[in-house]
Design a protein around this motif. Structure first.
Motif: not given
Length: 491
Positions: A217-229
């Motif tokens: 549940s995020t307003q910024n999927p790209t940032e979650v993708q980047k930080l998880v990586a």
């Protein structure tokens, strides 16, 4: 329209245009998920079927505002049945800091804690209650350090997360010294909890190539993708984020959705099991930041009509313990410190104050409301001082069409309809008659009082980081006429 179209076809097109049926202009179009929302069929992260062997994560939070961590012992966590893993920052395989723009937000505390509610360790177990009991069984020893909890104290001590900066036009000191009237004052603007219906939540599934599928549940999927990586030390291409809808966000899920997602990803990476983290409401409110509270100091000079001659404004944002998005939020407060008014000679100072509280973050308006509240307080203070109608003072300070139309950051205000809009609203709401009725009521009512306000708003809609002012979309049109739209927005 092609000149070769048949006359009856042209007539039909004209009829459709007349009815407004060829465009969305003027037509009510319901939300894509409206039916699902009202029937309860809309699927949120916590509604998804759980995976076999799924783990649940609970974070042990600091109970100190500022302290050095002397020792962490997680051995007692494993005495609770169902516990699979307990982790600290030492177990993170990649980057340990998940700050969105600048470092300062460790995923799990490293050596010290800086607010009550900071995650120190996390436990994964077969159910949330077992994970919680195990996390509370861990032993953490602290050495307390002096905290800074008050934004005024932080301002006086120049305890900042980032350097202050200034917008200046003209010589405000000289303008203030020569003004017929001069007032100083200060005000506090409180924070605000996002209180979304769905708390921060993520569910992840490890993939066969070392990557991760993240339902978040995020307003910024790209940032979650980047930080998880980054925390897993894998390429972004190996992380997929699936974000269908949020149960509310309001800015609270722009950066701070990353913490549960990254904690789940680390656990899933270390165990090879699907992992879920749903923050209970209390933990959500402790761990995550709010709207930035602001402390404002002003020094304003003006004439007998209330028109500004010059102003000094200090805007001190309470950023909490880390930068997060505070640089941009205080920037926007500074850009909106004029609201709809020509300030004259002006000096606007923006301060990003560090306090040992949860890191405050994006919230609807993103600093703009705090800046506007400051100048609206000034307008009301001037009106009270001169015994003038507050709307008269506001109109005296409106931006002009051809002069008095340059902001304190040197942007020309164009297409200005302030005077026309205000005149129309004054007439349509019977402003003068209602003002007189209120004066009469207040004169005869010793306890209950009424008020009336008509307040303009000028709000900029672009990002201060200019590269963000772009968008794109990809449309697939299939052979059966159906359409698939891929775009960069959430919901």
């Amino acid at each position: 329209m092609s000149e070769h179209q048949a006359p009856d076809s042209q007539a039909r097109m004209a009829e459709l245009f007349a009815q407004g049926l060829t465009t969305g202009v003027g037509r009510g179009i319901k939300h894509d998920s409206a039916d699902k929302h009202v029937t309860g069929e809309a699927v949120y992260i916590d509604d998804r079927l759980e995976f076999p062997n799924q783990l649940h994560v609970y974070a042990r939070l600091s109970d100190r505002a500022h302290a050095r961590i002397l020792r962490i012992d997680t051995s007692a966590c494993y005495n609770i049945p169902g516990v699979r893993l307990a982790i600290t920052h030492e177990d993170i395989p990649g980057l340990k800091d998940i700050g969105p723009l600048l470092p300062g937000d460790p995923l799990l505390a490293i050596d010290k804690v800086e607010f009550v509610g900071q995650p120190v360790l996390a436990v994964a177990a077969r159910d949330l209650d077992s994970a919680r009991r195990a996390a509370m069984a861990a032993v953490i020893e602290y050495e307390d350090l002096p905290p800074v909890l008050d934004v005024v104290q932080a301002l006086r001590q120049q305890h900042f997360v980032l350097d202050s900066h200034t917008h200046q036009r003209g010589d405000s000191a000289a303008a203030l010294a020569s003004a017929p009237h001069r007032l100083q004052g200060s005000l506090h603007i409180g924070g605000q909890e996002h209180f979304y219906l769905e708390t921060q939540i993520s569910s992840v599934m490890p993939t066969e190539d070392g990557g991760m599928i993240v339902y978040c549940s995020t307003q910024n999927p790209t940032e979650v993708q980047k930080l998880v990586a980054e925390v897993l030390n894998v390429p972004m291409s190996q992380v997929v984020v699936d974000m269908r809808r949020m149960g509310g966000g309001f800015g609270g899920k722009e950066t701070q959705a990353a913490s549960p997602a990254c904690l789940c990803a680390v656990v899933a990476h270390l165990t090879g099991q699907p992992t879920k983290m749903r923050l209970p409401r209390v933990e959500d409110m402790l761990m995550t930041g709010k709207r930035h509270p602001f402390y404002i100091e002003y020094d304003v000079g003006f004439d007998d009509n209330g028109r500004l001659h010059g102003i000094d404004l200090d805007l001190a944002g309470n950023c909490g313990y880390s930068p997060d998005l505070s640089a941009s939020i205080v920037d926007r407060a500074m850009f909106h410190a004029d609201n709809a008014y020509y300030l004259g000679d002006a000096t606007i100072n923006g301060h990003r104050c560090k306090t040992h509280t949860a890191s405050n973050t994006a919230y609807r308006g993103f600093g703009g409301p705090q800046g506007m509240v400051a100048i609206e307080e000034v307008m009301d203070r001037i009106a009270r001082h001169l015994a003038l109608d507050p709307l008269a003072v506001r109109k005296a300070n409106y931006y002009g069409k051809t002069e008095r139309n340059v902001t304190h950051y040197y942007q020309t205000v164009e297409h200005n309809l302030l005077e026309e809009i205000t005149a129309e609203l004054e007439a349509s709401c019977d402003y003068e008659q209602r003002r007189e009725a209120i004066r009469a009521f207040n004169a005869d009512s010793p306890v209950l009082k009424k008020g009336l306000a008509l307040t303009p708003v000028k709000f900029g809609i672009s990002f201060t980081a200019s590269f963000l002012n772009q968008a794109g979309a990809l449309i697939h049109i299939y052979t059966d006429g159906s359409i698939h739209l891929n775009h960069g927005g959430t919901e």
